[in-house]
Design a protein around this motif. Sequence first.
Motif, PDB file in Angstrom:
ATOM      1  N   ALA A   1      12.407  18.131   2.378  1.00 23.09           N
ATOM      2  CA  ALA A   1      11.629  17.558   3.476  1.00 23.09           C
ATOM      3  C   ALA A   1      10.308  16.986   2.964  1.00 23.09           C
ATOM      4  O   ALA A   1       9.847  15.939   3.445  1.00 23.09           O
ATOM      5  CB  ALA A   1      11.369  18.616   4.543  1.00 23.09           C
ATOM      6  N   ALA A   2       9.708  17.636   1.982  1.00 23.43           N
ATOM      7  CA  ALA A   2       8.439  17.157   1.433  1.00 23.43           C
ATOM      8  C   ALA A   2       8.616  15.802   0.757  1.00 23.43           C
ATOM      9  O   ALA A   2       7.736  14.931   0.824  1.00 23.43           O
ATOM     10  CB  ALA A   2       7.875  18.176   0.445  1.00 23.43           C
ATOM     11  N   VAL A   3       9.752  15.623   0.106  1.00 24.53           N
ATOM     12  CA  VAL A   3      10.049  14.320  -0.509  1.00 24.53           C
ATOM     13  C   VAL A   3      10.271  13.266   0.571  1.00 24.53           C
ATOM     14  O   VAL A   3       9.719  12.157   0.520  1.00 24.53           O
ATOM     15  CB  VAL A   3      11.280  14.424  -1.426  1.00 24.53           C
TER      16      VAL A   3
ATOM     17  N   ALA B   1      14.335   4.099  -0.315  1.00 23.32           N
ATOM     18  CA  ALA B   1      13.780   4.869  -1.428  1.00 23.32           C
ATOM     19  C   ALA B   1      14.631   6.117  -1.615  1.00 23.32           C
ATOM     20  O   ALA B   1      15.044   6.736  -0.633  1.00 23.32           O
ATOM     21  CB  ALA B   1      12.334   5.245  -1.147  1.00 23.32           C
ATOM     22  N   MET B   2      14.904   6.480  -2.878  1.00 20.17           N
ATOM     23  CA  MET B   2      15.755   7.635  -3.161  1.00 20.17           C
ATOM     24  C   MET B   2      15.160   8.480  -4.291  1.00 20.17           C
ATOM     25  O   MET B   2      14.561   7.947  -5.227  1.00 20.17           O
ATOM     26  CB  MET B   2      17.167   7.181  -3.530  1.00 20.17           C
ATOM     27  N   HIS B   3      15.383   9.775  -4.183  1.00 20.12           N
ATOM     28  CA  HIS B   3      14.889  10.723  -5.185  1.00 20.12           C
ATOM     29  C   HIS B   3      15.996  11.717  -5.514  1.00 20.12           C
ATOM     30  O   HIS B   3      16.604  12.298  -4.611  1.00 20.12           O
ATOM     31  CB  HIS B   3      13.658  11.464  -4.659  1.00 20.12           C
ATOM     32  N   SER B   4      16.260  11.933  -6.786  1.00 24.93           N
ATOM     33  CA  SER B   4      17.330  12.842  -7.219  1.00 24.93           C
ATOM     34  C   SER B   4      16.863  14.294  -7.231  1.00 24.93           C
ATOM     35  O   SER B   4      15.681  14.582  -7.485  1.00 24.93           O
ATOM     36  CB  SER B   4      17.811  12.456  -8.621  1.00 24.93           C
ATOM     37  N   PHE B   5      17.810  15.185  -6.972  1.00 28.46           N
ATOM     38  CA  PHE B   5      17.556  16.622  -7.048  1.00 28.46           C
ATOM     39  C   PHE B   5      18.581  17.263  -7.966  1.00 28.46           C
ATOM     40  O   PHE B   5      19.772  16.929  -7.908  1.00 28.46           O
ATOM     41  CB  PHE B   5      17.650  17.271  -5.660  1.00 28.46           C
TER      42      PHE B   5
ATOM     43  N   LYS C   1       0.831  -1.199   0.000  1.00 28.42           N
ATOM     44  CA  LYS C   1       0.000   0.000   0.000  1.00 28.42           C
ATOM     45  C   LYS C   1       0.867   1.251   0.000  1.00 28.42           C
ATOM     46  O   LYS C   1       0.493   2.281  -0.584  1.00 28.42           O
ATOM     47  CB  LYS C   1      -0.921  -0.009   1.223  1.00 28.42           C
ATOM     48  N   ILE C   2       2.026   1.156   0.642  1.00 26.71           N
ATOM     49  CA  ILE C   2       2.952   2.297   0.701  1.00 26.71           C
ATOM     50  C   ILE C   2       3.722   2.456  -0.603  1.00 26.71           C
ATOM     51  O   ILE C   2       3.730   3.516  -1.222  1.00 26.71           O
ATOM     52  CB  ILE C   2       3.943   2.113   1.875  1.00 26.71           C
ATOM     53  N   ILE C   3       4.376   1.379  -1.029  1.00 32.75           N
ATOM     54  CA  ILE C   3       5.314   1.485  -2.149  1.00 32.75           C
ATOM     55  C   ILE C   3       4.648   1.486  -3.522  1.00 32.75           C
ATOM     56  O   ILE C   3       5.271   1.884  -4.509  1.00 32.75           O
ATOM     57  CB  ILE C   3       6.360   0.356  -2.086  1.00 32.75           C
ATOM     58  N   ASP C   4       3.392   1.050  -3.584  1.00 29.84           N
ATOM     59  CA  ASP C   4       2.678   1.046  -4.862  1.00 29.84           C
ATOM     60  C   ASP C   4       1.742   2.237  -5.013  1.00 29.84           C
ATOM     61  O   ASP C   4       1.054   2.360  -6.032  1.00 29.84           O
ATOM     62  CB  ASP C   4       1.880  -0.255  -5.020  1.00 29.84           C
ATOM     63  N   GLU C   5       1.736   3.102  -4.018  1.00 28.41           N
ATOM     64  CA  GLU C   5       0.945   4.327  -4.115  1.00 28.41           C
ATOM     65  C   GLU C   5       1.523   5.176  -5.246  1.00 28.41           C
ATOM     66  O   GLU C   5       2.745   5.345  -5.335  1.00 28.41           O
ATOM     67  CB  GLU C   5       1.002   5.069  -2.777  1.00 28.41           C
ATOM     68  N   PRO C   6       0.704   5.693  -6.152  1.00 29.13           N
ATOM     69  CA  PRO C   6       1.214   6.407  -7.333  1.00 29.13           C
ATOM     70  C   PRO C   6       2.188   7.536  -7.009  1.00 29.13           C
ATOM     71  O   PRO C   6       3.183   7.720  -7.709  1.00 29.13           O
ATOM     72  CB  PRO C   6      -0.064   6.935  -7.999  1.00 29.13           C
TER      73      PRO C   6
ATOM     74  N   LEU D   1       7.869   9.523  -7.192  1.00 27.75           N
ATOM     75  CA  LEU D   1       9.051  10.112  -6.561  1.00 27.75           C
ATOM     76  C   LEU D   1      10.243   9.164  -6.551  1.00 27.75           C
ATOM     77  O   LEU D   1      11.386   9.578  -6.786  1.00 27.75           O
ATOM     78  CB  LEU D   1       8.728  10.507  -5.114  1.00 27.75           C
ATOM     79  N   PHE D   2       9.992   7.890  -6.280  1.00 32.35           N
ATOM     80  CA  PHE D   2      11.082   6.964  -5.979  1.00 32.35           C
ATOM     81  C   PHE D   2      11.243   5.807  -6.964  1.00 32.35           C
ATOM     82  O   PHE D   2      12.193   5.033  -6.848  1.00 32.35           O
ATOM     83  CB  PHE D   2      10.890   6.388  -4.564  1.00 32.35           C
ATOM     84  N   GLY D   3      10.332   5.683  -7.914  1.00 33.21           N
ATOM     85  CA  GLY D   3      10.432   4.582  -8.863  1.00 33.21           C
ATOM     86  C   GLY D   3       9.929   3.276  -8.271  1.00 33.21           C
ATOM     87  O   GLY D   3       9.251   3.262  -7.237  1.00 33.21           O
ATOM     88  N   GLU D   4      10.283   2.176  -8.914  1.00 36.61           N
ATOM     89  CA  GLU D   4       9.829   0.863  -8.495  1.00 36.61           C
ATOM     90  C   GLU D   4      10.673   0.339  -7.333  1.00 36.61           C
ATOM     91  O   GLU D   4      11.857   0.053  -7.495  1.00 36.61           O
ATOM     92  CB  GLU D   4       9.878  -0.117  -9.680  1.00 36.61           C
ATOM     93  N   PHE D   5      10.066   0.219  -6.180  1.00 35.29           N
ATOM     94  CA  PHE D   5      10.743  -0.222  -4.964  1.00 35.29           C
ATOM     95  C   PHE D   5      11.379  -1.600  -5.135  1.00 35.29           C
ATOM     96  O   PHE D   5      12.453  -1.873  -4.596  1.00 35.29           O
ATOM     97  CB  PHE D   5       9.716  -0.252  -3.823  1.00 35.29           C
ATOM     98  N   ARG D   6      10.752  -2.457  -5.909  1.00 38.97           N
ATOM     99  CA  ARG D   6      11.223  -3.829  -6.075  1.00 38.97           C
ATOM    100  C   ARG D   6      12.486  -3.937  -6.927  1.00 38.97           C
ATOM    101  O   ARG D   6      13.078  -5.019  -7.010  1.00 38.97           O
ATOM    102  CB  ARG D   6      10.117  -4.683  -6.695  1.00 38.97           C
TER     103      ARG D   6
END
Length: 220
Positions: free
Chosen positions: A202-204, A183-187, A139-144, A149-154
């Motif tokens: 922080a929002a990410v 989970a990672m997100h680039s800036f 439910k967390i990682i498949d939320e759109p 933000l983070f791509g495919e967790f798997r």
Amino acid sequence: MIQSATLDFLKDLAQNNNREWFQDNKQRFEAAKENVIAFTSELIKELKNADPSLSSDIEPKKCVMRIYRDIRFSLDKTPYKNNFGISKLPSGVKSEEIGYYVHIQPGASFAGGGYWMPQAEHLKAIRQEIDYNADDLKKIIDEPGFKKLFGEFRNQEQLKSVPRGYDPTGDNIDLIKLKSFAAMHSFTDAELLKDDSPKRVAAVLANIYPLTVFLNNAIT
């Protein structure tokens, strides 16, 4: 915000990674470090709005990692990192390893969190939690919004073989085989240079908070 002078220092350091140059530019380093500490202070204030488990005792200065590399066991003998790392931002009280990290490096900055390469005991507990409550994690990682933000967790590194005791044909074996739960997100540089960049980062990271709750529950 991160100042352009901080990124310029890191760019120049990457091209001149030696002690003589560093000593000649020590004032630039100190100014860059103070900028990152100030950024960290604002980041913590913003992140506490999303993660109430963050300690009020967190000192921004102690969250900024040393720029000096440990070269004792490395073939790379360059003495300095070409980035600033912000760590020691634990989420929850169960494990200091579950939390957030920010990496500031020209052209390669990112923010992330979760649990990277859990120790054996915690890894076993997390796998068991997934086996019992996989729907909560999915439910967390498949939320759109999370996937955007983070791509495919798997897609993180997985074991080549199935952990002992688990069904290789199970519906959630792709999650159970994971080595990390992060989970990672680039800036971009331009994003970090904006006045509200601490709030943006922080929002990410706030989107990772539910993941840290799941992981902390697993190792209770």
